[in-house]
Design a protein around this motif. Structure first.
Motif, PDB file in Angstrom:
ATOM      1  N   VAL A  36       0.860  -1.198   0.000  1.00 47.19           N
ATOM      2  CA  VAL A  36       0.000   0.000   0.000  1.00 47.19           C
ATOM      3  C   VAL A  36       0.889   1.239   0.000  1.00 47.19           C
ATOM      4  CG1 VAL A  36      -1.582   1.372   1.424  1.00 47.19           C
ATOM      5  CG2 VAL A  36      -2.001  -1.074   1.101  1.00 47.19           C
ATOM      6  N   GLY A  78       2.765   1.653  -3.440  1.00 40.55           N
ATOM      7  CA  GLY A  78       1.907   2.163  -4.519  1.00 40.55           C
ATOM      8  C   GLY A  78       1.867   3.677  -4.504  1.00 40.55           C
ATOM      9  N   TYR A  89       7.400   8.635  -9.579  1.00 42.57           N
ATOM     10  CA  TYR A  89       6.871   9.172 -10.846  1.00 42.57           C
ATOM     11  C   TYR A  89       6.803  10.700 -10.796  1.00 42.57           C
ATOM     12  CZ  TYR A  89       3.457  10.572 -14.340  1.00 42.57           C
ATOM     13  OH  TYR A  89       2.828  11.224 -15.373  1.00 42.57           O
ATOM     14  N   ALA A 125      -0.468  -2.168  -6.225  1.00 44.01           N
ATOM     15  CA  ALA A 125      -1.872  -2.259  -5.781  1.00 44.01           C
ATOM     16  C   ALA A 125      -2.340  -3.710  -5.835  1.00 44.01           C
ATOM     17  CB  ALA A 125      -2.761  -1.380  -6.661  1.00 44.01           C
ATOM     18  N   PHE A 143      -1.308   5.378 -20.584  1.00 43.63           N
ATOM     19  CA  PHE A 143      -0.972   6.797 -20.402  1.00 43.63           C
ATOM     20  C   PHE A 143      -0.445   7.439 -21.680  1.00 43.63           C
ATOM     21  CE2 PHE A 143      -0.054  10.621 -18.598  1.00 43.63           C
ATOM     22  CZ  PHE A 143       1.294  10.950 -18.570  1.00 43.63           C
TER      23      PHE A 143
HETATM   24  C1  LIG Z   1      -1.550   0.926  -3.983  1.00 51.31           C
HETATM   25  C2  LIG Z   1      -1.646   2.342  -4.423  1.00 51.31           C
HETATM   26  C3  LIG Z   1      -2.001   3.367  -3.433  1.00 51.31           C
HETATM   27  C4  LIG Z   1      -1.420   2.656  -5.694  1.00 51.31           C
HETATM   28  C5  LIG Z   1      -1.490   4.038  -6.256  1.00 51.31           C
HETATM   29  C6  LIG Z   1      -1.604   3.973  -7.771  1.00 51.31           C
HETATM   30  C7  LIG Z   1      -1.821   5.340  -8.365  1.00 51.31           C
HETATM   31  C8  LIG Z   1      -2.462   6.409  -7.552  1.00 51.31           C
HETATM   32  C9  LIG Z   1      -1.459   5.562  -9.630  1.00 51.31           C
HETATM   33  C10 LIG Z   1      -1.517   6.905 -10.303  1.00 51.31           C
HETATM   34  C11 LIG Z   1      -2.721   7.120 -11.186  1.00 51.31           C
HETATM   35  C12 LIG Z   1      -2.750   8.518 -11.794  1.00 51.31           C
HETATM   36  C13 LIG Z   1      -3.945   9.280 -11.672  1.00 51.31           C
HETATM   37  C14 LIG Z   1      -1.737   9.084 -12.396  1.00 51.31           C
HETATM   38  C15 LIG Z   1      -1.853  10.429 -13.086  1.00 51.31           C
HETATM   39  O1  LIG Z   1      -0.709  11.196 -12.743  1.00 51.31           O
HETATM   40  P1  LIG Z   1      -0.363  12.476 -13.634  1.00 51.31           P
HETATM   41  O2  LIG Z   1       0.325  13.470 -12.789  1.00 51.31           O
HETATM   42  O3  LIG Z   1       0.320  12.026 -14.882  1.00 51.31           O
HETATM   43  O4  LIG Z   1      -1.821  12.992 -14.012  1.00 51.31           O
HETATM   44  P2  LIG Z   1      -2.292  14.515 -14.193  1.00 51.31           P
HETATM   45  O5  LIG Z   1      -1.467  15.091 -15.296  1.00 51.31           O
HETATM   46  O6  LIG Z   1      -3.732  14.356 -14.568  1.00 51.31           O
HETATM   47  O7  LIG Z   1      -2.083  15.160 -12.866  1.00 51.31           O
END
Ligand SMILES: CC(C)=CCC/C(C)=C/CC/C(C)=C/COP(=O)(O)OP(=O)(O)O
Ligand code: HEM
Length: 296
Positions: free
Chosen positions: A124, A127, A135, A157, A188
């Motif tokens: 958890v 993730g 990232y 996850a 993506f």
């Molecule tokens: C187990 C656990 C808690 C896992 C987490 C997984 C998780 C939250 C993945 C990210 C998904 C996501 C919306 C990414 C967009 O980031 P971005 O910054 O590229 O998107 P934006 O440009 O729309 O802000």
């Protein structure tokens, strides 16, 4: 005490819910429940199932909120994100948000550790860490490989759910974690083709900005082929026809839209491919859960 909202506004419930990216968090939680479903081991109690669901949802939400807090300046430079509350000022960009985010994370990981086990709690945490730090902070503005490593967030996850039932990971949960790892980049990159100008304006080196739409589309197609091949692996290790139908129908759809994108790498076909990625993931996860429950 610093306020988190603009002074003359009513309580911005919609803005706060938007900051936590809850729609995506629900799908991430569904991903963890699929990992649980395909894992051997004793069934969870209702309380444990509730804790797993809420800890993944809240840790995903805290990572999403950190992402928007951290990117409030670059979000202004992209049309898709320029109306977000930290950009418009509907929510004040105050450090108190970091306390809220840290508290949510601590609550999520702590509850998973107490009610489930240390392995599930670790995944958890991983993730959220891979999304919010690996990232968002370390890779997003440095390399087009940002999503390749950031995409591990979805794999953690799956493993958060799988280890909740049994810390000894079986082949099927690992295969499903591999599916999420291979799914995230084409998911993506399709969106990144549709919003390439946005990312170029914000100076974010997404694949289409670096290599152009056509080569990005070709890469999406090839990675979708690898993804679909990997999504059939669980059939070799115990999942049955219900999962097979979901994986084959979803895989065919994603491959078809990814192929069309290579023929015409425009915004419209990129968004169609992006939505195909979501349909394919839903069919794979639903198929895994239904198949594991059916005992066929
Ligand atoms: C187990 C656990 C808690 C896992 C987490 C997984 C998780 C939250 C993945 C990210 C998904 C996501 C919306 C990414 C967009 O980031 P971005 O910054 O590229 O998107 P934006 O440009 O729309 O802000
Ligand atoms: C680091 C990994 C990931 C990145 C960079 C990423 C990127 C994105 C982006 C940029 C959007 C559009 C968001 C918006 O415009 O508001 C999006 C939407 C979405 N993503 Fe991903 N994604 C990632 C991982 C995942 C994972 C693991 C899942 C599910 C398991 C997922 C499910 C979704 C869903 C359901 C949507 C649509 C949400 C909506 O309709 O608001 N994503 N993704």
């Amino acid at each position: 005490m610093p306020s988190i909202r603009a002074s003359n506004s009513t309580f911005p419930i919609r803005a706060i819910l938007g900051v936590f990216k809850l729609r995506i968090g629900v799908v991430i939680t569904f991903t963890a429940l699929a990992g649980l479903a395909v894992s051997s081991g004793p069934s969870l109690s209702l309380l444990q199932l509730l804790v797993l669901t809420l800890s993944v949802l809240l840790s995903s939400a805290s990572a999403g909120a950190f992402n928007q807090y951290y990117e409030h300046d670059s979000d202004l430079l992209m049309s898709r994100t320029s109306k977000r509350p930290f950009v418009t000022g509907e929510l004040r960009h105050e450090p108190v948000w970091l306390l809220v985010i840290a508290a949510l994370m601590t609550l999520s990981v702590g509850a998973a550790w107490i009610a489930l086990n240390a392995w599930s709690a670790l995944f958890v945490f991983l993730g959220a860490f891979f999304y919010a730090i690996v990232y968002t902070v370390w890779l997003k503005r440095r390399t087009w490989l940002n999503i390749v490593f950031g995409g591990l967030a979805g794999s953690w996850a799956v493993l958060a759910g799988a280890t909740a039932a049994n810390p000894q990971l079986g082949v099927v949960p690992l295969a499903l974690a591999l599916v999420l790892f291979l799914w995230t980049p084409p998911h993506f990159w399709s969106l990144a083709i549709a919003f390439r100008d946005d990312y170029a304006a914000a100076g974010v080196p997404m694949l289409p900005v670096v290599v152009g739409d056509q080569q990005a589309a070709n890469t999406i197609f090839l990675s979708t082929l690898a993804l679909v091949a990997a999504s059939l692996l669980p059939l070799l290790f115990g999942l049955g026809a219900i999962y097979g139908v979901g994986a084959i129908v979803g895989g065919f759809l994603f491959i078809q839209k990814a192929w069309r994108l290579t023929r015409d790498p425009c915004r419209k076909s990129a968004m169609i491919c992006f939505h195909a990625s979501l349909i394919q993931l839903t069919l794979v996860l639903l198929g895994a859960i239904l198949d594991a429950q059916s005992g066929f």
